[in-house]
Design an enzyme around this catalytic site. Sequence first.
Site, mmCIF file in Angstrom:
data_model
loop_
_atom_site.group_PDB
_atom_site.id
_atom_site.type_symbol
_atom_site.label_atom_id
_atom_site.label_comp_id
_atom_site.label_asym_id
_atom_site.label_seq_id
_atom_site.Cartn_x
_atom_site.Cartn_y
_atom_site.Cartn_z
ATOM 1 N N HIS A 180 41.117 -16.043 63.679
ATOM 2 C CA HIS A 180 41.416 -14.658 63.280
ATOM 3 C C HIS A 180 41.571 -14.631 61.767
ATOM 4 O O HIS A 180 42.462 -15.278 61.209
ATOM 5 C CB HIS A 180 42.697 -14.168 63.961
ATOM 6 C CG HIS A 180 42.856 -12.679 63.917
ATOM 7 N ND1 HIS A 180 43.176 -12.003 62.754
ATOM 8 C CD2 HIS A 180 42.738 -11.724 64.892
ATOM 9 C CE1 HIS A 180 43.250 -10.704 63.011
ATOM 10 N NE2 HIS A 180 42.978 -10.511 64.296
ATOM 11 N N HIS A 202 1.644 21.467 43.189
ATOM 12 C CA HIS A 202 0.710 21.107 44.263
ATOM 13 C C HIS A 202 -0.391 20.185 43.736
ATOM 14 O O HIS A 202 -1.497 20.148 44.290
ATOM 15 C CB HIS A 202 0.098 22.353 44.903
ATOM 16 C CG HIS A 202 1.099 23.383 45.299
ATOM 17 N ND1 HIS A 202 1.861 23.295 46.442
ATOM 18 C CD2 HIS A 202 1.508 24.508 44.656
ATOM 19 C CE1 HIS A 202 2.679 24.325 46.511
ATOM 20 N NE2 HIS A 202 2.494 25.081 45.442
ATOM 21 N N SER A 242 -2.022 -8.489 36.757
ATOM 22 C CA SER A 242 -2.759 -8.707 38.003
ATOM 23 C C SER A 242 -3.311 -10.120 37.985
ATOM 24 O O SER A 242 -3.735 -10.626 36.940
ATOM 25 C CB SER A 242 -3.898 -7.688 38.134
ATOM 26 O OG SER A 242 -4.803 -8.057 39.153
#
Length: 456
Positions: free
Chosen positions: A95, A174, A299
Amino acid sequence: MQTRLMQLSTLTAISPVDGRYRNKCERLADYFSEYALIRYRVRVEVEYFIALCRIPLPQLKGVDAAKFDALREIYRHFTVADAERIKEIENTTNHDVKAVEYFLKERFDALGLQDFKEFIHFGLTSQDINNTSVPLSIREALDEAYLPMLRKLNDRLDTLAREWENVPMLARTHGQPASPTLLGKEIGVFAYRLRTQLKQLEAVPVSGKFGGATGNFNAHLIAFPGIDWRTFGAKFLKESLGIEREELTTQISNYDNLAALFDAMRRVNTIIIDLDRDIWQYVSMEYFKQRIKEGEVGSSAMPHKVNPIDFENSEGNLGIADALLGHLASKLPISRLQRDLTDSTVLRNVGVPMAHVMIAVASTLKGLDKLILNEDAIRADLDDMWSVVAEAIQTILRREGYPHPYETLKQLTRVNSKVTAKSIADFIDTLNVSDAVKEELKRITPHGYTGYGLID
């Protein structure tokens, strides 16, 4: 720092929080490691004992107040060896909180307080310790690590907003060209949103449960019925620990305030994700170039690339944080009857999403510091999009009572394959308006039609 002794090798850690990204969030180990949790439990137990002495309970009148500093030194100079001793005791007790009590009894013996050690953990259940220790650790982590980093991001955004406040830019609604805006104002939107949500986060109370086995102070009342234990509990949590006491609970915290805090954190994360994605998009549009560090590779195959990896890293870590915060917020307030144990293991993870947020914010800040404004690209987009002044022209024509102004401009901007400064000027010359209005219309350009900018 003692917690560094507990650091796992970055090569063998299971979680990247303790491995690859440890250097970005290691400060949180002082609040959310196993060592830190044990230390906070010791702190609560010590402060509780001192508070009992100050009631004072008749049985504790013999405790010399001069001993209080020595008691506080137990948690102020808590070592890894101390934590290891408690874990050793736990191997026997099975405990974790009881092990803290037995450890403190050993220390009381050493301090000559052996006659009073049965008042350690007096009348309490383990959740009185856990549900005060964890909120206390969260509050201090917020104040000392989490909020300062977010304020640093907020300050950086404010600085960039001012730096770029006079840079006109083509807006996109948009994904399509729209009325021009100012780059500084667009960055300022994120600073404003972040500042607003940080205020709401800071306003969420950090609270804990403190009331015995089922929250009713049963043991306290049966032993000392003349004491107002509710008032004592509220005062103890507020004055000794700096958190609020939840007045009615079961054996465990209601966790509603923690849930509100985690939800507030998610709202902050949402704003940063939105920022990361917009900056990523601006980089792809070449509105920003990025500073190149000597030796870095963008990269493994394409030598020309300089990827916006910092913003991608930030977004990914914030997604993990949100998933964990969502689970914490929805799970913790739910428990069967007066309690079940499902909160216990979940509660041990509250530092993990905060770590991912700190990793993310560090990445966002790093990415922002790499940005180089490419005004040529921004200017070229505006020069190439004269159709966006149509809104301005038709609005002035409305003011002048011109018939069907919207439809007139719609015809111009949608029929022509390319709207240019010349085609706009030629169109204005055909309008049946005064020469003064024509001159007013010809002064409108994509670079100047930007409306309000930042708020002073």
